[in-house]
Design an enzyme around this catalytic site. Structure first.
Site, mmCIF file in Angstrom:
data_model
loop_
_atom_site.group_PDB
_atom_site.id
_atom_site.type_symbol
_atom_site.label_atom_id
_atom_site.label_comp_id
_atom_site.label_asym_id
_atom_site.label_seq_id
_atom_site.Cartn_x
_atom_site.Cartn_y
_atom_site.Cartn_z
ATOM 1 N N ASP A 273 0.652 -1.435 0.257
ATOM 2 C CA ASP A 273 0.167 -0.261 -0.345
ATOM 3 C C ASP A 273 0.858 1.128 -0.250
ATOM 4 O O ASP A 273 2.061 1.347 0.086
ATOM 5 C CB ASP A 273 -0.933 -0.388 1.262
HETATM 6 C C1 NOJ Z 1 -4.049 3.912 -0.270
HETATM 7 C C2 NOJ Z 1 -4.937 2.864 0.345
HETATM 8 O O1 NOJ Z 1 -5.208 2.266 1.881
HETATM 9 C C3 NOJ Z 1 -4.784 2.280 -0.924
HETATM 10 O O2 NOJ Z 1 -6.618 1.340 -0.562
HETATM 11 C C4 NOJ Z 1 -5.247 2.309 -2.178
HETATM 12 O O3 NOJ Z 1 -5.567 1.790 -2.952
HETATM 13 C C5 NOJ Z 1 -3.829 3.655 -2.227
HETATM 14 N N1 NOJ Z 1 -3.469 4.174 -1.245
HETATM 15 C C6 NOJ Z 1 -3.893 4.070 -3.445
HETATM 16 O O4 NOJ Z 1 -3.805 5.455 -3.510
#
Ligand code: NOJ
Length: 736
Positions: A273
């Site tokens: 993430d």
């Molecule tokens: C953080 C989020 O937790 C995740 O779900 C998302 O896909 C990513 N950022 C990318 O934006």
């Protein structure tokens, strides 16, 4: 009965089927890998967000993937640098959070789950893929499979709720919809199952918080949807921010190698993430970014999203022997394989005129509208106030009546307000509408506008109040400790009720709010998780009666936030509540200390929820009858056949979501009170009866038992067929 090995074999078989021309792709990957320098390999493992200065880096081969660019002209431009200016011409993979639609926005995922209609959800994901890939986005960070049992957690909006079976059905439908039949088709968009794992179990519902989930609970509750999506061929997986029992997922080799790769046979690509590798420093799990990089690569992460640790430290870590060259090669294999699978080498560019041609196509809008219709849950309808058939002049009020941005919900980056149909716009076609918003936005605490709305109410046949939450009050990093309606919304509803007019409240929100006090002040309540682009038309159809509600709640509605976490399928306690509760004000003064005879409940809110999982009314009534199972005793290879008659006893043609629940009465570990095992949307004309059946293989009664084996334990079971998780009479059966 030991199913574990069979299931692992099944997973491998399914995955190898899903990968087109696997051998040829593997050969191409090996040829390319052999030509790459270590720096170029590290570059492939690096994902950066648009807006960072990267074109020089792309030409040097230092970027493998970009997120957050959606303009096809810009995408082609950066792709041209990768393909034409970098030494090996490896195309970039462009990604985006396309969570519930790209341009045409569908209901937020918790709303999609409320449809209990996987075929429709698959169609919605296909629409999203068609629109997003036309811009050049070939990878979405969806579906989110996190089981969420605490509505304080803002991201409950993004998942399918509290139940592993429903979560699985919805997740698999989305994976199929995004990826389509053939990955090389330019409309195929790689799915990313996330967040692995346990992110929705954040303590206290506070985003990013720690979790404590046993291995058994992971396997029984949190893993099933991930495993099923792996079997369905999901091409990528994202690690979660949180730790489980002290181990942040991004550094958890057991999760990423032993479970995901070895046990489930995942042959796709794993991404962190956003900076979740770097955040292992803040967790106190890694000393610094270099150490975090070492931990995450060795744990099995292939691509780094935005920590920049890989580009900075991998070379040194390889030189120092802390990461093996072979580990890097394997990560890069997974990345290149994905790019070959998607046909990016053959088709790196996108037709720049396509995106605008396909956005908001009529069939896309129709699917979004149908999804919004099916996702709305009728929670209350006293005196059959809904549908508003005889009303001519209505008051439309409340801050969500004309909030085109907010009705799109969280993660709707690319949906455009200008295309959004609000309830106000739609209802104006059906009624003579008096519009008095009363409150400017959902948090508006000023009561100054309420008298005007109340005065207007006196001149109409009925009142429809649109309340709820702005999009920004749910989603990532937007947890709340109190989940009542914000601002002066409850005051508005109360004041309207005093007029004596029929009051319909429509809640448009990102989570299951605590709306008990508001229910008391209205005749009917329709609950619409942020319904997206076509929400207004969908709600107007439901209000007028052109459509009949069929949504069922994918989460338990709480009476008070203090009940969270609260979910229907909880393990049985030693003192289950039997329906008799002594409540706060029943306790005599100076009562003596006693616990005997008491059961598991709160003195103030009692035991039960406001509405149970699976709940939702219709404009008609349904009757379940003649529910019968084909045998009293089953053997391990059998299939349980349950037959029942379902009758629509009312005056509207409608659809009922029939639900099959099971309880394993005695287990080697404490078992859930009930578990959803099947559901079906049954369409019935007014007055019609259908003879229906569910089939449930006994093998699906398996669970991870005391010895951590996936088995069906022989014994006695109960089974229900009903319209929600709290009603129906159990039938008994046994497994020998
Ligand atoms: C953080 C989020 O937790 C995740 O779900 C998302 O896909 C990513 N950022 C990318 O934006």
């Amino acid at each position: 009965m030991r199913l574990k090995h069979l299931l692992i074999f099944g997973a491998l078989f399914a995955v190898s089927c899903a990968a087109p021309a696997g051998d040829e792709i593997d050969r191409k990957v090996e040829d390319l890998l052999a030509k790459m320098t270590l720096e170029e390999k590290i570059g492939q493992m690096n994902q950066v967000s648009g807006g960072y200065q990267f074109s020089g880096e792309i030409a040097k081969g230092n970027v493998g993937s970009i997120l957050n660019i959606v303009d096809p002209v810009e995408i082609n431009a950066v792709q041209r640098v990768a393909v034409e200016e970098s030494r090996l011409g490896i195309p970039l993979l462009v990604s985006r959070d396309v969570i519930h639609g790209f341009r045409t926005i569908f209901p937020i995922p918790i709303g999609l789950a409320a449809t209990f209609d996987p075929a429709l959800v698959e169609q919605g994901a296909r629409v999203a893929a068609v629109e997003a890939t036309a811009s050049g986005v070939r990878w979405t960070f969806s579906p989110m499979l996190d089981i969420a049992r605490d509505p304080r957690w803002g991201r409950i909006a993004e998942g399918s709720g509290e139940d592993p079976y429903l979560d699985t059905q919805m997740g698999v439908a989305m994976v199929k919809g995004y990826q389509g039949e053939d990955f090389t088709d330019p409309t195929s968009m790689a799915a990313c199952i996330k967040h692995f794992v346990g992110y929705g179990a954040a303590e206290g519902g506070r985003d990013y918080n720690t979790t404590m989930i046993s291995e058994r609970a992971l396997r029984n509750t949190y893993f099933p949807a991930f495993k099923a999506c792996v079997e369905a061929g999901a091409l990528t997986l994202m690690t979660s921010f949180n730790d489980v029992d002290g181990l942040p997922s991004t550094g958890n080799e057991w999760l990423l190698r032993d479970i995901l790769r070895e046990e489930w046979g995942f042959d796709g690509m794993v991404v962190t993430d956003w900076n979740s590798s770097g955040e292992m420093v803040a967790h106190g799990f890694a000393e610094d970014l270099k150490h975090a990089t070492e931990l995450s690569i060795n744990a099995g992460v292939d691509m780094d999203m935005m920590s920049f640790g890989y580009v900075q430290y991998v070379k040194a870590l390889v030189d120092e022997g802390k990461i093996k060259a072979e580990t890097i090669d394997n990560a890069v294999r997974n990345i290149l394989k994905l790019k070959f699978r998607l046909g990016l080498f053959e088709n790196p560019y996108v037709d720049e005129s396509l995106a605008r041609q396909v956005a908001y196509a009529p069939e896309h809008l129709a699917a979004a509208k149908q999804s919004a219709v099916e996702s709305a849950i009728l929670l209350q309808n006293n005196n059959d106030v809904l549908p508003l058939k005889s009303a001519k002049r209505i008051l439309v009020t409340g801050p969500m009546a004309d909030a085109p941005y907010d009705q799109l919900g969280t993660w709707a980056f690319d949906g455009e307000e200008a295309y959004t149909v609000t309830p106000l716009t739609a209802l104006r076609k059906d009624y003579e509408v008096v519009y008095e918003p009363a409150l400017a936005y959902s948090r508006d605490a000023s009561t100054a506008g309420i008298p005007a709305a109340v005065a207007a109410a006196r001149s109409v046949d009925a009142v429809v109040a649109f309340v709820g939450e702005e999009a920004i009050l749910s989603g990532e990093a937007h947890s709340l400790s109190q989940i009542n309606l914000q601002g002066a919304q409850s005051e508005l509803i109360k004041a309207l009720k005093a007029t004596g007019k029929p009051i319909v409240v429509v809640v448009i929100a990102g989570r299951n709010l605590t709306i008990e006090r508001d229910l008391e002040n209205c005749d009917a309540m329709l609950y619409s998780f942020h319904p997206g682009t076509m929400g207004g038309e969908a709600l107007a159809d439901l209000i007028t009666g052109r459509a009949v509600p069929s949504g069922k709640s994918p989460v338990t509605f709480l009476r008070d936030a203090g009940q969270a976490p609260f979910y229907y399928n909880h393990p049985m306690t030693g003192r289950p509540n039997s329906g008799t509760e002594t409540l706060l004000n029943d306790i005599p003064l100076k009562a003596g200390q006693t616990s005997l005879g008491c059961t598991s409940y709160y003195l103030d809110t009692g035991y039960g929820p406001l509405f149970p999982f699976g709940y939702g009314l219709s404009y008609t009534k349904f009757e379940y009858a003649n529910i019968a199972i084909d045998k009293a005793e089953y053997a391990e290879g059998d299939t349980i056949v349950v037959e029942y008659d379902l009758t629509n006893t009312g005056n509207y043609d409608a659809t009922e979501v029939a639900q099959l629940y099971v309880r394993d009465l005695v287990g080697s570990v404490v078992r859930p009170v009930k578990e959803l095992k099947r559901f079906e949307r049954v369409e019935l004309k007014a007055g019609e009866t259908k003879h229906c059946r569910f089939e449930l293989p006994v093998a699906e009664l398996a669970f991870w038992n005391r010895d951590m084996e996936y088995v069906v334990e022989p014994g006695n079971f109960q089974l229900w067929v009903a319209g929600d998780s709290a009603t129906g009479e159990p039938l008994a059966f046994a497994v020998k």
